[in-house]
Design a protein around this motif. Structure first.
Motif, PDB file in Angstrom:
ATOM      1  N   THR A 184       0.849  -1.192   0.000  1.00 39.01           N
ATOM      2  CA  THR A 184       0.000   0.000   0.000  1.00 39.01           C
ATOM      3  C   THR A 184       0.883   1.240   0.000  1.00 39.01           C
ATOM      4  OG1 THR A 184      -1.762  -1.122   1.219  1.00 39.01           O
ATOM      5  CG2 THR A 184      -1.747   1.276   1.305  1.00 39.01           C
ATOM      6  N   THR A 185       0.478   2.247  -0.768  1.00 39.93           N
ATOM      7  CA  THR A 185       1.182   3.529  -0.743  1.00 39.93           C
ATOM      8  C   THR A 185       0.217   4.638  -0.365  1.00 39.93           C
ATOM      9  OG1 THR A 185       0.740   4.146  -3.066  1.00 39.93           O
ATOM     10  CG2 THR A 185       2.652   2.726  -2.640  1.00 39.93           C
ATOM     11  N   THR A 186       0.760   5.683   0.236  1.00 37.81           N
ATOM     12  CA  THR A 186      -0.058   6.850   0.537  1.00 37.81           C
ATOM     13  C   THR A 186       0.747   8.123   0.353  1.00 37.81           C
ATOM     14  OG1 THR A 186      -1.712   7.735   2.075  1.00 37.81           O
ATOM     15  CG2 THR A 186       0.396   7.065   3.024  1.00 37.81           C
ATOM     16  N   SER A 187       0.053   9.234   0.375  1.00 41.77           N
ATOM     17  CA  SER A 187       0.658  10.555   0.239  1.00 41.77           C
ATOM     18  C   SER A 187       0.309  11.393   1.455  1.00 41.77           C
ATOM     19  CB  SER A 187       0.120  11.255  -1.019  1.00 41.77           C
ATOM     20  OG  SER A 187       0.430  12.640  -1.010  1.00 41.77           O
ATOM     21  N   PHE A 188       1.257  12.234   1.863  1.00 41.20           N
ATOM     22  CA  PHE A 188       1.011  13.190   2.942  1.00 41.20           C
ATOM     23  C   PHE A 188       1.000  14.626   2.415  1.00 41.20           C
ATOM     24  CE2 PHE A 188       3.321   9.744   5.426  1.00 41.20           C
ATOM     25  CZ  PHE A 188       2.143   9.140   5.851  1.00 41.20           C
ATOM     26  N   PHE A 189       0.630  14.785   1.160  1.00 39.15           N
ATOM     27  CA  PHE A 189       0.408  16.125   0.599  1.00 39.15           C
ATOM     28  C   PHE A 189      -0.533  16.880   1.541  1.00 39.15           C
ATOM     29  CE2 PHE A 189      -1.812  19.068  -2.288  1.00 39.15           C
ATOM     30  CZ  PHE A 189      -0.733  19.676  -2.914  1.00 39.15           C
ATOM     31  N   PRO A 190      -0.329  18.181   1.741  1.00 42.32           N
ATOM     32  CA  PRO A 190      -1.075  18.891   2.785  1.00 42.32           C
ATOM     33  C   PRO A 190      -2.592  18.706   2.785  1.00 42.32           C
ATOM     34  CG  PRO A 190       0.689  20.282   1.971  1.00 42.32           C
ATOM     35  CD  PRO A 190       0.694  19.043   1.110  1.00 42.32           C
ATOM     36  N   ALA A 191      -3.209  18.580   1.619  1.00 39.84           N
ATOM     37  CA  ALA A 191      -4.661  18.507   1.563  1.00 39.84           C
ATOM     38  C   ALA A 191      -5.217  17.094   1.747  1.00 39.84           C
ATOM     39  CB  ALA A 191      -5.156  19.061   0.226  1.00 39.84           C
ATOM     40  N   LYS A 192      -4.350  16.095   1.916  1.00 37.49           N
ATOM     41  CA  LYS A 192      -4.814  14.723   2.092  1.00 37.49           C
ATOM     42  C   LYS A 192      -5.396  14.542   3.504  1.00 37.49           C
ATOM     43  CE  LYS A 192      -3.577  12.931  -1.902  1.00 37.49           C
ATOM     44  NZ  LYS A 192      -3.493  14.116  -2.751  1.00 37.49           N
ATOM     45  N   PRO A 193      -6.156  13.451   3.740  1.00 37.82           N
ATOM     46  CA  PRO A 193      -6.717  13.235   5.075  1.00 37.82           C
ATOM     47  C   PRO A 193      -5.672  13.307   6.183  1.00 37.82           C
ATOM     48  CG  PRO A 193      -7.736  11.727   3.520  1.00 37.82           C
ATOM     49  CD  PRO A 193      -6.652  12.443   2.774  1.00 37.82           C
ATOM     50  N   LEU A 194      -4.480  12.771   5.929  1.00 43.04           N
ATOM     51  CA  LEU A 194      -3.346  12.964   6.830  1.00 43.04           C
ATOM     52  C   LEU A 194      -2.258  13.632   6.008  1.00 43.04           C
ATOM     53  CD1 LEU A 194      -1.949  12.587   9.567  1.00 43.04           C
ATOM     54  CD2 LEU A 194      -1.122  10.368   8.738  1.00 43.04           C
ATOM     55  N   GLY A 195      -2.041  14.925   6.263  1.00 47.90           N
ATOM     56  CA  GLY A 195      -1.086  15.677   5.453  1.00 47.90           C
ATOM     57  C   GLY A 195      -0.095  16.446   6.294  1.00 47.90           C
ATOM     58  N   CYS A 196       1.086  16.653   5.737  1.00 50.26           N
ATOM     59  CA  CYS A 196       2.099  17.436   6.438  1.00 50.26           C
ATOM     60  C   CYS A 196       2.101  18.864   5.901  1.00 50.26           C
ATOM     61  CB  CYS A 196       3.472  16.768   6.333  1.00 50.26           C
ATOM     62  SG  CYS A 196       3.987  16.315   4.679  1.00 50.26           S
ATOM     63  N   PHE A 197       3.174  19.608   6.131  1.00 53.00           N
ATOM     64  CA  PHE A 197       3.218  21.012   5.711  1.00 53.00           C
ATOM     65  C   PHE A 197       4.016  21.217   4.428  1.00 53.00           C
ATOM     66  CE2 PHE A 197       2.418  23.104  10.127  1.00 53.00           C
ATOM     67  CZ  PHE A 197       1.110  22.673  10.067  1.00 53.00           C
ATOM     68  N   CYS A 198       4.468  20.130   3.835  1.00 51.34           N
ATOM     69  CA  CYS A 198       5.155  20.223   2.551  1.00 51.34           C
ATOM     70  C   CYS A 198       4.697  19.034   1.717  1.00 51.34           C
ATOM     71  CB  CYS A 198       6.679  20.237   2.745  1.00 51.34           C
ATOM     72  SG  CYS A 198       7.587  20.499   1.209  1.00 51.34           S
ATOM     73  N   ASP A 199       5.454  17.978   1.709  1.00 54.11           N
ATOM     74  CA  ASP A 199       5.030  16.767   1.026  1.00 54.11           C
ATOM     75  C   ASP A 199       5.682  15.578   1.712  1.00 54.11           C
ATOM     76  OD1 ASP A 199       3.675  15.189  -0.771  1.00 54.11           O
ATOM     77  OD2 ASP A 199       4.402  16.229  -2.549  1.00 54.11           O
ATOM     78  N   GLY A 200       5.114  14.430   1.504  1.00 51.23           N
ATOM     79  CA  GLY A 200       5.623  13.217   2.102  1.00 51.23           C
ATOM     80  C   GLY A 200       4.793  12.044   1.655  1.00 51.23           C
ATOM     81  N   GLY A 201       5.236  10.857   1.981  1.00 47.75           N
ATOM     82  CA  GLY A 201       4.489   9.663   1.617  1.00 47.75           C
ATOM     83  C   GLY A 201       4.943   8.488   2.447  1.00 47.75           C
ATOM     84  N   ALA A 202       4.279   7.351   2.257  1.00 48.03           N
ATOM     85  CA  ALA A 202       4.646   6.150   2.994  1.00 48.03           C
ATOM     86  C   ALA A 202       4.206   4.921   2.214  1.00 48.03           C
ATOM     87  CB  ALA A 202       4.016   6.135   4.385  1.00 48.03           C
ATOM     88  N   ILE A 203       4.863   3.805   2.542  1.00 49.85           N
ATOM     89  CA  ILE A 203       4.556   2.501   1.959  1.00 49.85           C
ATOM     90  C   ILE A 203       4.320   1.526   3.110  1.00 49.85           C
ATOM     91  CG2 ILE A 203       5.348   0.675   0.404  1.00 49.85           C
ATOM     92  CD1 ILE A 203       7.483   2.782  -0.582  1.00 49.85           C
ATOM     93  N   PHE A 204       3.307   0.657   2.948  1.00 50.69           N
ATOM     94  CA  PHE A 204       2.975  -0.330   3.971  1.00 50.69           C
ATOM     95  C   PHE A 204       3.022  -1.723   3.356  1.00 50.69           C
ATOM     96  CE2 PHE A 204       0.814   3.617   4.886  1.00 50.69           C
ATOM     97  CZ  PHE A 204       1.046   3.814   6.228  1.00 50.69           C
ATOM     98  N   THR A 205       3.531  -2.681   4.104  1.00 52.75           N
ATOM     99  CA  THR A 205       3.532  -4.071   3.659  1.00 52.75           C
ATOM    100  C   THR A 205       3.782  -4.984   4.848  1.00 52.75           C
ATOM    101  OG1 THR A 205       4.466  -5.648   2.063  1.00 52.75           O
ATOM    102  CG2 THR A 205       6.005  -4.123   3.122  1.00 52.75           C
ATOM    103  N   ASP A 206       3.398  -6.240   4.696  1.00 56.28           N
ATOM    104  CA  ASP A 206       3.731  -7.264   5.681  1.00 56.28           C
ATOM    105  C   ASP A 206       4.899  -8.132   5.201  1.00 56.28           C
ATOM    106  OD1 ASP A 206       1.728  -6.359   7.315  1.00 56.28           O
ATOM    107  OD2 ASP A 206       0.295  -7.939   6.816  1.00 56.28           O
ATOM    108  N   ASP A 207       5.442  -7.825   4.030  1.00 63.05           N
ATOM    109  CA  ASP A 207       6.538  -8.583   3.429  1.00 63.05           C
ATOM    110  C   ASP A 207       7.866  -7.965   3.876  1.00 63.05           C
ATOM    111  OD1 ASP A 207       8.538  -9.586   1.696  1.00 63.05           O
ATOM    112  OD2 ASP A 207       7.080  -9.920   0.097  1.00 63.05           O
TER     113      ASP A 207
END
Length: 377
Positions: A184-207
């Motif tokens: 799974t990937t996500t974005s932390f662009f400011p307007a996203k449900p969870l956003g920072c003050f610039c930009d960011g992102g994350a990846i999730f996995t059980d592998d």
């Protein structure tokens, strides 16, 4: 009354003291790259989503690209993606020399049409294509049909990637977004449900093995030693300052989503008889990144709202298979009819967890005034 599209300023006022304290600690220790807050955030994100591994990166686009790189997807490989989405979904595929195969979406959920996905996988296989992965997107906040998508990917031997940039904080049948697909990937662009003050992102996995590879890719392909390059990588770490801000914001995310749900219910109650309102099927907990209606009278409706001081947005005015940059990989006009229809009818209303009841009243009254007759969709 002037109604802004997002509530970032109001959120900033609520969290200013906690954010200042967190940022102050970063300024004190001076570890601006891969500081302790980055690893604290990764633990918190994994805990929030009930995922084994969380890898933070510089933005949501990089998150997608890093997954594809770690999975060895490249020259000539086919990756199936929805056409009704943001350009990043197609962009990362082509940057790696792979080929996007555009899939239509469901007109009610805005998410990937599983039946069309199966048809296009089979069509590509008949052509002898090297079909490697599917990227499905939770558009506007509601999770896609992940049980069916997982089944399709397993049967066809494909890597399934969930792009939850707009649904982070949502859930499907009690299981959190972030743990609904192998990666799974996500974005932390400011307007996203969870956003920072610039930009960011994350990846999730059980592998664990894939996670280790992705951690290497995000830091120039670093090996066991700092200056050992084990593989081709990129420069994509999340700044410590942004991690500090996200650590504050994630603590109020549940409250914010609850308020977003209240506002969505109110919009739907007041507007469903005059425009087509979004649906959240039973068992789907939307993060409500956007509240997107459909109307045959979008242009005059948007103008009327603009005249009333209400900001709106169109996500997205043209599907990917008709964009100049990607047209050579699509089937032209009429090839993905639902994506094309949605691009002509969707309109996102101002929507955020900090909207007052008075603001909601004002928006609903303005939409009703400008839409006397229910659009025929």
């Amino acid at each position: 009354m002037q109604i802004a599209f997002t509530g970032l300023q109001a959120q900033g006022k609520r969290l200013r003291r906690e954010i200042d304290a967190r940022v102050g600690r970063v300024l004190d220790h001076g570890k601006f790259i891969m500081g302790p807050e980055v690893f604290e955030l990764e633990r918190r994100l994994a805990e929030f989503c009930d995922a084994c591994e969380a890898i933070t990166v510089a933005n949501g686009t990089d998150a997608l690209q890093i997954v594809l790189m770690a999975a060895g997807i490249g020259l000539g490989d086919a990756v199936l993606i929805p056409s009704f989405t943001f350009t990043a979904t197609a962009e990362v595929v082509l940057l790696l020399g792979a080929r996007p195969v555009f899939v239509d979406v469901d007109g009610a959920s805005f998410n990937m049409d599983c039946a069309d996905l199966e048809r296009r996988i089979e069509s590509e296989r008949r052509k002898g294509a090297s079909v490697k992965a599917v990227i499905a997107v939770d558009l506007f906040g509601s999770p896609a049909d992940w049980p069916r998508l997982n089944d399709i990917a397993r049967r066809h031997g494909l890597l399934l990637i969930a792009d939850v940039a707009q649904s982070f904080g949502g859930a499907l049948h009690g299981k959190c977004v972030g743990a609904l697909a192998p990666v799974t990937t996500t974005s932390f662009f400011p307007a996203k449900p969870l956003g920072c003050f610039c930009d960011g992102g994350a990846i999730f996995t059980d592998d664990a093995a894939l996670a280790a590879c992705m951690r290497s890719v995000r830091v120039h392909g670093q090996g066991a030693e700092k200056y050992e390059t084990a593989r081709v990588g990129v420069n994509s770490w999340l700044d410590t300052l942004q991690a500090a801000i996200l650590l504050v914001k994630i603590e109020v995310l549940e409250d914010e989503i609850a308020r977003r749900h209240q506002i969505a219910q109110e919009y739907t109650r007041r507007l469903a008889d005059i425009v087509e309102t979004p649906v959240a099927p039973v068992g789907h907990r939307s993060a409500w990144a956007q509240y997107t209606i459909k109307s045959d009278r979008r242009a005059p409706l948007q103008q009327a709202l603009r005249d009333a001081g209400i900001a709106t947005a169109v996500f997205y005015p043209k599907p990917m298979h008709l964009q100049p940059a990607y047209a050579a990989f699509g089937g032209g006009g009429g090839s993905l009819p639902v994506s094309e229809m949605l691009s002509e009818k969707v309109l996102s209303l101002p929507f955020n967890a900090y909207a007052s009841d008075k603001e909601v009243d004002y928006v609903c009254a303005a939409v009703r005034a400008a839409s006397p007759i229910r659009a025929s969709i």
